[in-house]
Design a protein around this motif. Sequence first.
Motif, PDB file in Angstrom:
ATOM      1  N   VAL A   1       0.832  -1.209   0.000  1.00 48.04           N
ATOM      2  CA  VAL A   1       0.000   0.000   0.000  1.00 48.04           C
ATOM      3  C   VAL A   1       0.868   1.261   0.000  1.00 48.04           C
ATOM      4  CG1 VAL A   1      -1.762   1.296   1.253  1.00 48.04           C
ATOM      5  CG2 VAL A   1      -1.875  -1.205   1.174  1.00 48.04           C
ATOM      6  N   THR A   2       0.609   2.125  -0.980  1.00 43.95           N
ATOM      7  CA  THR A   2       1.224   3.453  -1.000  1.00 43.95           C
ATOM      8  C   THR A   2       0.394   4.424  -0.171  1.00 43.95           C
ATOM      9  OG1 THR A   2       2.177   3.108  -3.194  1.00 43.95           O
ATOM     10  CG2 THR A   2       1.903   5.391  -2.480  1.00 43.95           C
ATOM     11  N   ALA A   3      -0.926   4.362  -0.340  1.00 42.12           N
ATOM     12  CA  ALA A   3      -1.828   5.251   0.399  1.00 42.12           C
ATOM     13  C   ALA A   3      -3.200   4.603   0.528  1.00 42.12           C
ATOM     14  CB  ALA A   3      -1.949   6.598  -0.307  1.00 42.12           C
ATOM     15  N   ALA A   4      -3.869   4.940   1.604  1.00 44.18           N
ATOM     16  CA  ALA A   4      -5.261   4.524   1.832  1.00 44.18           C
ATOM     17  C   ALA A   4      -6.054   5.769   2.185  1.00 44.18           C
ATOM     18  CB  ALA A   4      -5.344   3.516   2.969  1.00 44.18           C
TER      19      ALA A   4
ATOM     20  N   GLY B   1     -10.606   0.542   6.675  1.00 43.38           N
ATOM     21  CA  GLY B   1     -10.080   1.037   5.408  1.00 43.38           C
ATOM     22  C   GLY B   1     -10.632   0.298   4.215  1.00 43.38           C
ATOM     23  N   ARG B   2     -11.363   1.027   3.344  1.00 47.02           N
ATOM     24  CA  ARG B   2     -12.019   0.411   2.200  1.00 47.02           C
ATOM     25  C   ARG B   2     -11.324   0.640   0.872  1.00 47.02           C
ATOM     26  NH1 ARG B   2     -16.849  -1.387   1.830  1.00 47.02           N
ATOM     27  NH2 ARG B   2     -15.691  -2.670   0.357  1.00 47.02           N
ATOM     28  N   ASP B   3     -10.441   1.634   0.770  1.00 47.40           N
ATOM     29  CA  ASP B   3      -9.794   1.816  -0.524  1.00 47.40           C
ATOM     30  C   ASP B   3      -8.325   2.185  -0.392  1.00 47.40           C
ATOM     31  OD1 ASP B   3     -11.920   4.678  -1.336  1.00 47.40           O
ATOM     32  OD2 ASP B   3     -10.465   4.442   0.260  1.00 47.40           O
ATOM     33  N   VAL B   4      -7.553   1.628  -1.324  1.00 49.95           N
ATOM     34  CA  VAL B   4      -6.107   1.806  -1.301  1.00 49.95           C
ATOM     35  C   VAL B   4      -5.580   1.914  -2.727  1.00 49.95           C
ATOM     36  CG1 VAL B   4      -5.845   0.447   0.823  1.00 49.95           C
ATOM     37  CG2 VAL B   4      -5.584  -0.671  -1.394  1.00 49.95           C
TER      38      VAL B   4
ATOM     39  N   ALA C   1      -5.607   6.613  -4.597  1.00 39.94           N
ATOM     40  CA  ALA C   1      -6.121   6.045  -3.354  1.00 39.94           C
ATOM     41  C   ALA C   1      -7.421   6.697  -2.895  1.00 39.94           C
ATOM     42  CB  ALA C   1      -5.069   6.163  -2.252  1.00 39.94           C
ATOM     43  N   ALA C   2      -7.659   7.916  -3.339  1.00 35.20           N
ATOM     44  CA  ALA C   2      -8.880   8.631  -2.948  1.00 35.20           C
ATOM     45  C   ALA C   2     -10.103   8.191  -3.738  1.00 35.20           C
ATOM     46  CB  ALA C   2      -8.680  10.135  -3.120  1.00 35.20           C
ATOM     47  N   LEU C   3      -9.914   7.368  -4.763  1.00 32.75           N
ATOM     48  CA  LEU C   3     -10.979   7.143  -5.737  1.00 32.75           C
ATOM     49  C   LEU C   3     -11.921   5.960  -5.502  1.00 32.75           C
ATOM     50  CD1 LEU C   3      -8.942   7.822  -9.029  1.00 32.75           C
ATOM     51  CD2 LEU C   3     -10.434   9.406  -7.796  1.00 32.75           C
ATOM     52  N   PRO C   4     -11.460   4.762  -5.161  1.00 34.70           N
ATOM     53  CA  PRO C   4     -12.318   3.584  -5.329  1.00 34.70           C
ATOM     54  C   PRO C   4     -13.709   3.653  -4.706  1.00 34.70           C
ATOM     55  CG  PRO C   4     -10.075   2.890  -4.977  1.00 34.70           C
ATOM     56  CD  PRO C   4     -10.087   4.372  -4.751  1.00 34.70           C
TER      57      PRO C   4
END
Length: 301
Positions: A34-37, A64-67, A119-122
Amino acid sequence: MKAVVLKGYGDVDVLAVQEMPEPKVGPGEVKVRVTAASINPVDWKIRRGDLKGGLDLKFPAILGRDVAGEVVEVGTGVEAFEPGDRVMGLVNAGYAETVVAPTEAWAKVPDTLDLRDAAALPLVTLTGTQLIEEHVRPSQGETVLITGALGAVGRSAVFAARARGARIWAGVRKKQVEEAQNLGVDGVVALDDPKDIARLPTLDAVADTVGGEAVAAVLGKVKHGGTVGTVLGEPKGAKEKGLTVRSFMAHPDAHRLEQIAVSAAKGDLVIPISRTFKLDDAREAQKVAEQGGVGKVLLVN
């Protein structure tokens, strides 16, 4: 691996950074460094215990739901990804250094899109696009009000509704009206101003991302038989007014997520990021995110 662990229900002090067993990859799964969540409202709702009636959660738990990050290993049967691929995904247990999720959770990230932005998108973009494309389903020229249009889910819904040729009204707070003009919509309405709501045209549908009094205030503007799509449960009084209500939760969609990644790389869909924090500062990060405002809050490794 290092992870942010939820030890119980409560304030941010129930979050702790500690070593946890690294997840193992199974058949049909992808392991990602993971780079960012990103932090989403569902995270602090779980932490506070708001959802414990319908949520099977065992402590210690990782939120945490998206990464977004880089593939380090794939399970047997996985052909779409290989180590080194840059990906983003709708997952579980994203507040960690490593995540494993099924193939269908992941989408490749274009080289021109920063992994932190990805990481902000999913979760928010799949929620917003599915709200429009699968539940509101406006036809060309129909008038749709999107509540919370400046939020991440709202921006994604505006993006999807525009692609379908709908006439879009952005519903925001009175103090946000000027900023909402930049969304390029057909109209902006202050949902906390009854006089402003009165000037709304007859609506074919409402795409609701905020719930509560904001959506209740505009139901009378929706035509009989019109649609209310919502991510927050059925608005009180909607069915009594003869409206069709469709409530849902976002689901993984690797194909749509990859399309969204391309749109984000082109700048056609922008989800603002307001702050980034190290994993060790997860308590402060979640506190900031819970206070609200325009822009996602990220945890970075």
